[in-house]
Design a protein around this motif. Structure first.
Motif, PDB file in Angstrom:
ATOM      1  N   ASP A   1      83.007 -41.698  -3.793  1.00  0.00           N
ATOM      2  CA  ASP A   1      82.169 -40.575  -3.062  1.00  0.00           C
ATOM      3  C   ASP A   1      81.168 -40.056  -4.120  1.00  0.00           C
ATOM      4  O   ASP A   1      80.136 -39.282  -3.662  1.00  0.00           O
ATOM      5  CB  ASP A   1      83.218 -39.649  -2.504  1.00  0.00           C
ATOM      6  N   ILE A   2      80.802 -40.864  -5.291  1.00  0.00           N
ATOM      7  CA  ILE A   2      80.021 -39.921  -6.234  1.00  0.00           C
ATOM      8  C   ILE A   2      79.110 -41.137  -6.862  1.00  0.00           C
ATOM      9  O   ILE A   2      78.466 -40.960  -7.920  1.00  0.00           O
ATOM     10  CB  ILE A   2      80.648 -39.173  -7.275  1.00  0.00           C
TER      11      ILE A   2
ATOM     12  N   LEU B   1      76.845 -32.421 -10.001  1.00  0.00           N
ATOM     13  CA  LEU B   1      77.920 -32.609 -10.529  1.00  0.00           C
ATOM     14  C   LEU B   1      78.477 -31.386 -11.462  1.00  0.00           C
ATOM     15  O   LEU B   1      77.891 -30.834 -11.752  1.00  0.00           O
ATOM     16  CB  LEU B   1      78.503 -33.789 -11.045  1.00  0.00           C
ATOM     17  N   THR B   2      79.599 -31.091 -11.449  1.00  0.00           N
ATOM     18  CA  THR B   2      80.193 -29.718 -12.003  1.00  0.00           C
ATOM     19  C   THR B   2      80.868 -30.035 -13.162  1.00  0.00           C
ATOM     20  O   THR B   2      81.971 -30.618 -13.469  1.00  0.00           O
ATOM     21  CB  THR B   2      81.231 -29.150 -10.903  1.00  0.00           C
TER      22      THR B   2
ATOM     23  N   GLU C   1      83.276 -29.347 -16.442  1.00  0.00           N
ATOM     24  CA  GLU C   1      84.809 -28.309 -16.247  1.00  0.00           C
ATOM     25  C   GLU C   1      85.441 -28.542 -17.660  1.00  0.00           C
ATOM     26  O   GLU C   1      85.291 -29.597 -18.278  1.00  0.00           O
ATOM     27  CB  GLU C   1      85.644 -29.200 -15.303  1.00  0.00           C
TER      28      GLU C   1
ATOM     29  N   GLU D   1      84.396 -33.346 -10.458  1.00  0.00           N
ATOM     30  CA  GLU D   1      84.660 -34.353  -9.136  1.00  0.00           C
ATOM     31  C   GLU D   1      85.429 -35.495  -9.549  1.00  0.00           C
ATOM     32  O   GLU D   1      85.875 -36.243  -8.392  1.00  0.00           O
ATOM     33  CB  GLU D   1      83.029 -34.459  -8.572  1.00  0.00           C
ATOM     34  N   SER D   2      85.491 -36.078 -10.755  1.00  0.00           N
ATOM     35  CA  SER D   2      86.135 -36.971 -11.206  1.00  0.00           C
ATOM     36  C   SER D   2      87.622 -37.137 -10.798  1.00  0.00           C
ATOM     37  O   SER D   2      88.087 -35.832 -11.094  1.00  0.00           O
ATOM     38  CB  SER D   2      85.944 -37.537 -12.461  1.00  0.00           C
ATOM     39  N   GLN D   3      88.367 -37.982 -10.536  1.00  0.00           N
ATOM     40  CA  GLN D   3      89.833 -37.942 -10.368  1.00  0.00           C
ATOM     41  C   GLN D   3      90.568 -38.117 -11.653  1.00  0.00           C
ATOM     42  O   GLN D   3      91.777 -37.601 -11.990  1.00  0.00           O
ATOM     43  CB  GLN D   3      90.413 -38.942  -9.510  1.00  0.00           C
TER      44      GLN D   3
END
Lengths: 212, 212
Positions: A93-94, A117-118, A120, A132-134
């Motif tokens: 999705d990114i 993107l955020t 963290e 947003e990454s898993q």
């Protein structure tokens, strides 16, 4: 399928961009990762690379290839100055946002903001993860190996933290990166999702591998 | 998805094999390649590696990680003695045979025979290609970089020949390795096929990437 054989002369005579695209495909599928860094004042940087590779499990080490004379130069400068970086898997999705981090933004622009993107943080390291990454890995820079043949660098980092979704961790330690929608990359610009064929048992010379 | 955070202590305290499996998954998808070599008398050797990476297009260079104190030691000896090796993509139909090359066979056994793959030669180099592979690369050994942190080696080779199916070559130079059924690898033992999501245009800071 009928084959085409490229001699070294054929490769050397290819148009420059076509050769770049072609040679980039030859190693097979590549990892797609976002490298998160910050400068000493906390200003963030994010860049996509397809060159991260597993280097060893004990100690846990990862390598990546950098071209310091082109992009992503800011990433390498931040790694040297702070000693830390993050590796964040690109998922389905990114892909567009991740790809867009390779554009040449001025130093004062954070690619996090530019592509949406955020950043963290954890308390373990000062480099930003991608929210947003898993699958996210924090690394401490160890060493760089200059490759004189083409003026690239191999950057080696030691893993200091790993953040993964609970449900991707299998019983035997294996991590189901496909379940996290991690993409595979081919060449300079193509993104793929994957479908598992099988896991195969540890190979022994006296019998054929079995599906796990 | 709720996350699990592994500190460095958590990783160090994992059971050895579980840690090996886990850390091997963290870099993302990996290439799956068979390395073909021969000793100076022509005796062949074949070993699967998931550590081949793109190092540069001009000159065309590929790297791979080797653990010389474990397998595939014969591969590294042959590369040093003859100066040549081949990289052959693993595709969907040969995953089990490819995986089986990682078993410890005695030196006098050729993995080609043991797993049922076929050596194939051109006049350019003395190392054997894998006839069953679709995408095959011949390399001349250039250099090795010792990684002292974990006693591995990064082997660097320069591409001297490329053999690919005509129909995988796209107009702009891009190679459709998915059409050749090349697999992606995750961790120590999982094989995946891929489905293309998209190719994205060269990223520029003033607009979003377009699908090609």
């Amino acid at each position: 399928m009928p084959n085409k054989i490229f001699t070294r002369d054929d490769l050397d005579n290819m148009e420059r961009i076509a050769r770049l695209k072609f040679i980039n495909c030859l190693s097979g599928f590549k990892s797609g990762n976002l490298i998160g860094t910050a400068d000493p004042t906390g200003h963030t940087n994010l860049s996509i690379v397809s060159s991260v590779f597993h280097l060893g499990a004990n100690p846990p080490l990862m390598g990546m290839v950098m071209r310091p004379h082109t992009t992503p130069r800011h990433t390498w400068e931040n790694i040297q100055e702070t000693g830390f970086y993050t590796i964040n898997h690109v998922h389905k999705d990114i892909t567009s946002a991740a790809h867009q981090t390779s554009a040449r933004y001025p130093r004062e622009t954070s690619e996090f903001d530019a592509v949406g993107l955020t950043p963290e943080y954890t308390t373990t390291l000062k480099a930003p993860y991608v929210a947003e990454s898993q699958i996210k890995i924090g690394l401490s820079f160890q060493h760089h190996l200059p490759v004189e043949l083409n003026n690239t660098l191999i950057i080696i980092g030691e893993i200091v933290e790993v953040i993964v979704p609970h449900q991707t961790i299998l019983e035997d330690g294996f991590l189901d990166i496909e379940a996290a929608n991690t993409v595979a990359v081919s060449g300079l610009d193509r993104y793929h999702y994957t479908t598992g064929i099988h896991r195969l048992s540890y190979a022994k010379s006296d019998h054929w591998p079995e599906e796990l």
